[in-house]
Design a protein around this motif. Structure first.
Motif, short mmCIF file in Angstrom:
data_model
loop_
_atom_site.label_atom_id
_atom_site.label_comp_id
_atom_site.label_asym_id
_atom_site.label_seq_id
_atom_site.Cartn_x
_atom_site.Cartn_y
_atom_site.Cartn_z
N LEU A 80 0.50 -1.40 0.25
CA LEU A 80 0.44 -0.20 0.01
C LEU A 80 0.64 1.29 0.39
CD1 LEU A 80 -2.99 -0.88 2.14
CD2 LEU A 80 -2.87 -1.04 -0.23
N THR A 81 1.59 1.03 0.55
CA THR A 81 3.25 2.42 0.49
C THR A 81 3.24 2.53 -0.81
OG1 THR A 81 3.82 2.02 2.70
CG2 THR A 81 5.63 3.46 1.11
N THR A 82 3.43 1.00 -1.72
CA THR A 82 3.87 1.51 -3.14
C THR A 82 2.44 2.17 -4.25
OG1 THR A 82 5.51 -0.55 -2.85
CG2 THR A 82 4.82 0.39 -5.08
N PHE A 83 2.02 1.85 -3.83
CA PHE A 83 0.46 2.11 -4.46
C PHE A 83 0.26 3.30 -4.11
CE2 PHE A 83 -3.47 3.21 -4.74
CZ PHE A 83 -4.51 2.50 -5.93
N SER A 84 0.73 4.03 -2.51
CA SER A 84 -0.06 5.50 -2.40
C SER A 84 1.77 6.21 -3.03
CB SER A 84 0.19 5.06 -0.71
OG SER A 84 0.38 7.49 -0.76
N VAL A 85 3.05 6.03 -2.60
CA VAL A 85 3.30 6.74 -3.89
C VAL A 85 3.67 6.76 -4.98
CG1 VAL A 85 6.38 7.03 -4.00
CG2 VAL A 85 5.72 6.70 -1.96
N ALA A 86 2.76 6.11 -6.33
CA ALA A 86 2.82 5.44 -7.05
C ALA A 86 1.33 6.85 -7.70
CB ALA A 86 2.66 4.38 -8.06
N ASN A 87 0.44 6.92 -6.73
CA ASN A 87 -0.39 7.79 -7.02
C ASN A 87 0.17 8.34 -6.89
OD1 ASN A 87 -3.83 6.84 -5.74
ND2 ASN A 87 -2.59 5.20 -6.85
N ASP A 88 0.70 9.00 -6.13
CA ASP A 88 1.36 11.03 -6.20
C ASP A 88 2.00 11.10 -7.26
OD1 ASP A 88 0.11 10.40 -3.41
OD2 ASP A 88 2.55 10.33 -2.43
N VAL A 89 2.88 10.30 -7.77
CA VAL A 89 3.07 10.43 -8.61
C VAL A 89 2.49 10.93 -10.35
CG1 VAL A 89 5.05 9.16 -11.05
CG2 VAL A 89 5.19 9.23 -8.42
N ALA A 90 0.97 9.92 -10.00
CA ALA A 90 0.70 10.36 -11.69
C ALA A 90 -0.48 11.45 -10.89
CB ALA A 90 -0.39 8.69 -11.54
N LEU A 96 -0.16 3.48 -10.37
CA LEU A 96 0.27 4.52 -11.53
C LEU A 96 -0.80 5.10 -12.91
CD1 LEU A 96 4.86 4.39 -12.53
CD2 LEU A 96 2.97 6.14 -12.21
N ILE A 97 -1.40 3.04 -13.07
CA ILE A 97 -2.37 3.40 -13.85
C ILE A 97 -3.55 4.05 -13.46
CG2 ILE A 97 -3.70 2.27 -15.67
CD1 ILE A 97 -0.82 0.45 -15.21
N ALA A 98 -4.11 3.62 -12.07
CA ALA A 98 -5.35 3.87 -11.40
C ALA A 98 -6.15 5.08 -11.60
CB ALA A 98 -5.69 3.51 -10.15
N PRO A 99 -5.26 6.60 -11.36
CA PRO A 99 -5.35 7.69 -11.37
C PRO A 99 -6.16 7.64 -12.64
CG PRO A 99 -3.46 7.46 -9.81
CD PRO A 99 -4.07 5.77 -10.68
#
Length: 719
Positions: free
Chosen positions: A611-621, A698-701
């Motif tokens: 979930l940390t990886t998902f959160s950081v990737a979300n921020d990049v997107a 990265l993709i979801a946002p």
């Protein structure tokens, strides 16, 4: 293995919602810097809604109101995730509390009274809350044990299903490591004397309830480190976004049609860029990890123990009760010298007819089965094969022998003694039959066949235990006992090894037996003829190499090693010293449970990492969504980054905040349940983590923010 029953009703869910609002207190949220900043942003949005022109803002009151509501939902959803997880922990504490019962106890006036002769005149029946530590109580068949204590005399079958959920009764007896009893459990047969070891409100259940409740609120070392990291990232983003305000003012001086950066949009950009997802779910992940351990009937004294289980490098396992069933049963009879099968079977049967130990009963059963030549059914074969490869049952040999025990007298039975290390029976005609350890029988017998040692060594090399049998001091054969492997234990050890955990077996058995068991289950390393005191030395040696080590134990002599180990799983049925020394207590008293605990610890760490990886990737997107939308009017070159081509900057900001708020409740079930975890190497887990959760983050946002923007356009919002 039964699990503790945990139910959350509608009223408790309402309580979780209420707690979500209570946690809005800034004095509470300041402990979570990410959510604290979001709450400050909510207050700024509220001020702009009331006074739209504040801070030079140029947006409409409706626009600011929408931003304020979305920021408020972000905080509330985060609070709800933690409140709901804590609710599960409280429900588990309630399930333990429901097991507490008030009953009467029979306090002995004379603690030294003969157990067999105790009657109503020897004790006083009092309420359990008046019994004090040190009192000795008499517990008869059908009585409820009034308070936690230690069996000081007698042996009884005890129903502990109220504590463990298991319907199978357990034996508690004085001496050894199975002396501990828990208040509220019922004696099913026989009677015992129990010395009370706890005061009112300090029982095992009281302690466990306190551990469950307090563990939900204590941050673990890894979580503290994660909080520090999130605090650092939050500070960096606050400085970066704060600087952008002045950068926007500078751009407005020469960019036509650009009036600067709106303060509300900057707040939205800050919230979107901060790791709000993991910040919101961090506490829920921690509490859920503790909950999963408790549901397996393991009480962890701290979240640190659960995390340490996930980081273990080595696992010390005892043989008896952990890798094997712990019950040695007769497997075969081997005649020696001039004796034949009938001689050995008859002597073994006669010497064991009144032997009430597990070994004795199994010898009688095997002798009767061989005499009757009972066939083994196909279902027996298939069941055994399913439990463990190579464990299929073989039909016993047919031996025709007279097993009539009518002429055997229980009075002539010779019980086992530590001094002789033998047991047996004296027949009415003067014949002496003895069985026992090979070396003890060699000293006792006057006639010893030359192949005794050879045959006993062969049995030991195959994982068995040889018992020599004599008739009138002449060795006639060997009884082969086998301590059977636990069903599926080889597969479970293989799973642990796939996690990168070294498995070490420490046993008091001889080298031959230890090597056979280690080979059968695939243990990495084993230590035979191991004294309990040597366990702590083994723990210290492993830790000296910079490794984390776990182990199980139930005896007082295990306490030092349990206290020294990074993860010490003590058995509920063991001594109080062991339970106090370990940082986990297994209510089921199943030593192999530590293998499951390691898996839960790994899953906890994996869930947090994923979930940390998902959160950081979300921020990049979200960075590539918001920055072009906000600055494209001033810097046309940024248009190449606007991959979504959102309708308006206001729509981009609002759609991003909608996604940012609602992704939190969508991920709550995953945080509570934990990610699917398979026993794999660290490199495989990292690759899977990056692909599934990094790629998904990265993709979801992009997908959801674009969908929300399309919905806004269809509804005519922000046009």
């Amino acid at each position: 293995m039964a699990e503790l029953t945990v139910t959350i009703d509608t009223e408790q869910q309402r309580q979780a919602i209420s707690d979500s609002f209570a946690k809005l207190d800034p004095r509470y949220l300041v402990k979570n810097p990410v959510l604290f900043v979001v709450e400050l942003g909510t207050l700024i949005g509220l001020l702009l809604t009331v006074v739209p022109g504040l801070f030079g803002a140029t947006g409409s009151r409706v626009y600011y109101a929408i931003i304020t509501v979305l920021l408020a939902f972000t905080v509330l959803f985060a609070n709800y995730a933690e409140a709901y997880a804590e609710l599960e922990g409280e429900a588990q504490a309630d399930s333990l509390r429901a097991l507490q019962t008030e009953t009467e106890g029979k306090v002995l006036e004379d603690p030294e009274a003969d157990l067999e002769a105790i009657d109503e005149d020897d004790y006083e029946a009092v309420e359990s809350d008046t019994i004090t530590q040190g009192d000795v109580v008499f517990v008869d068949e059908g009585d409820i044990i009034p308070r936690d204590g230690t069996v000081v005399e007698g042996s009884a079958s005890v129903d502990e299903s109220a504590i463990t959920g298991e319907s199978e009764p357990v034996i508690r007896q004085s001496g050894g490591d199975r002396t501990s009893v828990v208040g509220g459990t019922e004696v099913l047969s026989d009677s015992i004397k129990v010395e009370v070891t706890s005061e009112e409100g300090e029982s095992f259940l009281d302690e466990m309830i306190g551990l469950v409740e307090n563990a939900q609120r204590q941050k673990t070392p890894n979580e503290i480190a994660m909080t520090i990291l999130l605090s650092g990232l939050t500070l960096v983003f606050v400085v970066a976004v704060g600087t952008m305000f002045f950068f926007g003012e500078y751009l407005a001086t020469f960019a036509d049609g650009f009036a600067g950066l709106d303060i509300a949009e900057l707040v939205a950009l800050l919230v979107a860029l901060m790791p709000t997802t993991i910040g919101a779910l961090l506490a829920a992940i921690r509490v859920a990890g503790m909950t999963r351990v408790t549901r397996r009937n393991v009480i962890a004294k701290s979240g640190r123990a659960v995390e340490a289980a996930g980081d273990l490098d080595a696992l010390i396992l005892d043989k008896t009760g952990t890798i094997t069933t712990g019950e040695r049963v007769a497997q075969d009879f081997h005649p020696l010298g001039d004796a034949d099968d009938g001689d050995v079977v008859r002597a073994s049967y006669q010497s064991s007819l009144y032997d009430e130990t597990t070994e004795g009963r199994s010898i009688v059963k095997l002798a009767e089965k061989m005499n009757g030549a009972e066939p083994v059914t196909e279902s027996d074969q298939s069941d055994a094969a399913a439990d463990e490869p190579g464990s299929a049952i073989e039909a016993p040999r047919s031996v025709s022998v007279d097993l009539d025990g009518a002429d055997l007298s229980e009075e002539n039975f010779v019980p086992f003694s530590a001094e002789s290390r033998m047991s047996g029976i004296d027949l009415d005609d003067g014949t002496e039959i003895r069985k026992g350890a090979v070396d003890a029988v060699e000293e006792y017998a006057t006639s010893v066949p030359g192949k005794l040692r050879q045959e006993s060594n062969r049995i030991s090399e195959n994982g068995g235990t040889p018992l020599a049998i004599t008739v009138d001091k002449q060795v006639v054969g060997i009884i082969e006992l086998q301590d059977e492997l636990k069903p599926g234990i080889a597969n479970r050890i293989a799973e642990i090894q796939k996690m990168g955990v070294e498995t070490i077996m420490a046993t008091g058995d001889n080298q031959r037996t230890a090597r056979w068991v280690a080979d059968q289950v695939g243990i990495d390393e084993f230590h035979a003829e191991f004294d309990p005191e040597e366990k702590i030395e083994l723990v210290e040696d492993i830790q000296a190499d910079g490794k984390l080590v776990g182990m199980t134990g139930d005896g007082t002599n295990d306490a030092p090693a349990l206290a020294k180990a990074d993860v010490g799983l003590a058995m509920n049925a063991g001594t109080n010293a062991a339970k106090e020394a370990g940082n986990m207590v297994d209510l089921d008293s199943n030593p192999s449970k530590i293998i499951e605990v390691v898996g839960i610890g790994k899953q906890l760490l994996m869930t947090r990492g994923s979930l940390t990886t998902f959160s950081v990737a979300n921020d990049v997107a979200k960075y590539f969504v918001l920055l072009p939308a906000i600055l494209a009017a001033a810097i046309p070159g940024l248009a190449v980054m606007d991959v979504l081509n959102l309708s308006t900057p206001a729509s981009a900001v609002t759609a991003t905040l909608v996604y940012n708020a609602f992704i939190i409740p969508l991920l709550i079930p995953l945080a509570l349940r934990g990610v699917d975890y398979e026993a794999q190497s660290g490199a495989q887990l990292l690759r899977k983590n990056l692909i599934v959760y990094g790629g998904g983050g990265l993709i979801a946002p992009f997908i959801f923010i674009k969908a929300i923007d399309v919905l806004f356009v269809a509804l005519g919002v922000f046009q």
